[in-house]
Design an enzyme around this catalytic site. Structure first.
Site, short mmCIF file in Angstrom:
data_model
loop_
_atom_site.label_atom_id
_atom_site.label_comp_id
_atom_site.label_asym_id
_atom_site.label_seq_id
_atom_site.Cartn_x
_atom_site.Cartn_y
_atom_site.Cartn_z
N THR A 183 56.90 47.23 0.08
CA THR A 183 57.82 48.23 -0.45
C THR A 183 59.24 47.69 -0.40
O THR A 183 59.52 46.72 0.32
CB THR A 183 57.78 49.53 0.37
OG1 THR A 183 58.40 49.30 1.65
CG2 THR A 183 56.36 50.02 0.57
N SER A 190 55.07 49.87 14.35
CA SER A 190 56.09 49.49 15.33
C SER A 190 56.27 50.54 16.41
O SER A 190 56.93 50.28 17.42
CB SER A 190 57.42 49.23 14.62
OG SER A 190 57.94 50.42 14.07
N ASP A 249 64.85 62.67 -2.50
CA ASP A 249 65.37 61.35 -2.18
C ASP A 249 66.89 61.38 -2.30
O ASP A 249 67.44 62.18 -3.06
CB ASP A 249 64.80 60.29 -3.13
CG ASP A 249 64.82 58.90 -2.54
OD1 ASP A 249 63.75 58.42 -2.10
OD2 ASP A 249 65.90 58.28 -2.51
N TYR A 281 64.54 51.40 15.17
CA TYR A 281 63.39 51.76 14.34
C TYR A 281 62.17 52.05 15.22
O TYR A 281 61.48 53.06 15.03
CB TYR A 281 63.10 50.62 13.37
CG TYR A 281 62.06 50.94 12.33
CD1 TYR A 281 62.38 51.71 11.22
CD2 TYR A 281 60.76 50.45 12.44
CE1 TYR A 281 61.44 52.00 10.24
CE2 TYR A 281 59.81 50.73 11.48
CZ TYR A 281 60.15 51.50 10.39
OH TYR A 281 59.21 51.78 9.43
N LYS A 339 60.38 55.74 15.55
CA LYS A 339 59.00 55.95 15.15
C LYS A 339 58.12 56.37 16.32
O LYS A 339 57.18 57.16 16.16
CB LYS A 339 58.44 54.69 14.48
CG LYS A 339 59.10 54.36 13.15
CD LYS A 339 58.96 55.50 12.14
CE LYS A 339 59.44 55.11 10.76
NZ LYS A 339 59.27 56.20 9.77
N ASP A 348 69.85 64.01 1.58
CA ASP A 348 70.34 63.04 2.55
C ASP A 348 69.68 63.34 3.89
O ASP A 348 70.01 64.32 4.56
CB ASP A 348 71.86 63.13 2.67
CG ASP A 348 72.45 62.13 3.64
OD1 ASP A 348 71.68 61.39 4.29
OD2 ASP A 348 73.69 62.08 3.77
#
Length: 253
Positions: free
Chosen positions: A190, A144, A37, A155, A159, A64
């Site tokens: 989340t 999505s 992370d 986004y 995806k 990163d």
């Protein structure tokens, strides 16, 4: 015997949310884990908690996702720490709200780099190791990618790209024993969908509301982690190239 006993897993975006729940679930079934992370403090805390709770090896690595060099370094560090790699979970991601015609170039590029490019680059460097272990990749896509979400062009595009990448890698390596699948969560409770990316005041919520889960509830991170564990396990030994929706019927109609 636990399903992942003797297995080694790398989970990105694992300091919180779905990634954290996934790392915990795989560890609970015996896997040694690299918790990757950009938030090293968070990754360290998760690693310590996993090792204490499940008696497995767990290592934090700062990563990163927007940097291809970090993607290569991450895989090298994971293999060095774990000795091998059986499971890769590409989970790191970011969400940005913007009208398409107003999308800043730098923000568009950041979303694509983290949500799509990193999936490719981490996979690229992990594949030689996964071929050796006959391992598998689980990519975190999104509902999505299957139904357009307004004000989330980057986004959705990223995806959808993850889905195509998943299928391409799946058919490329199926005959070599490497499986590649994706999960398409709908709403999940989340930080990514709450405090980190709050909906701006100008957003037309009526356009978003139609995408609500038909079950009337969003998923918990642990539910998505359960789906990851299934796809990563031998229970799914003949499953590859799929996008598994966990969305409460969001895109069903």
């Amino acid at each position: 015997m636990k399903r992942f006993e003797g297995k080694s897993a790398l989970v990105t975006g694992a300091a919180s949310g779905i990634g954290k729940a996934t790392a915990e679930r795989l560890a609970s079934e015996g896997a040694d884990i690299v918790v990757a992370d950009i938030n090293l403090d968070g990754a360290t805390a998760v690693s310590k908690a996993i090792a204490a709770a499940h008696g497995v090896r767990a290592y934090p690595v700062r990563f990163d996702a927007a940097d291809p060099t970090d993607c290569e370094s991450l895989v090298a560090q994971a293999v060095e720490k774990l000795g091998k790699l059986d499971i890769l979970v590409n989970n790191a991601g970011v969400m940005e709200w913007s009208r398409a015609d107003e999308y800043p170039v730098d923000r568009w590029e950041r979303v694509i780099k983290i949500n799509l490019n990193a999936v490719f680059f981490v996979s690229k460097y992990a594949i030689p190791h996964l071929l050796t272990t006959k391992g598998n990749i689980v990519n975190m896509s999104s509902a999505s990618s299957l139904a357009g979400v307004p004000f989330a062009a980057a986004y959705c595009a990223a995806k959808a790209g993850v889905n195509g990448l998943t299928r391409s890698m799946a058919v490329e390596y199926a005959d070599q024993g490497l499986r590649v699948n994706a999960i398409c969560p709908g709403g999940v409770d989340t930080p990514l969908t709450t405090s980190v990316t709050p909906m701006p005041e100008w957003l037309d919520f009526n356009k978003i509301a139609r995408l609500a889960p038909k079950t009337g509830k969003v998923s918990a991170p642990e539910e998505i982690a359960g789906a990851v564990a299934y796809l990563a396990s031998t229970d799914a030994c003949n499953v590859t190239g799929i996008t598994l929706s966990v969305d409460g019927g969001q895109v069903a109609g």
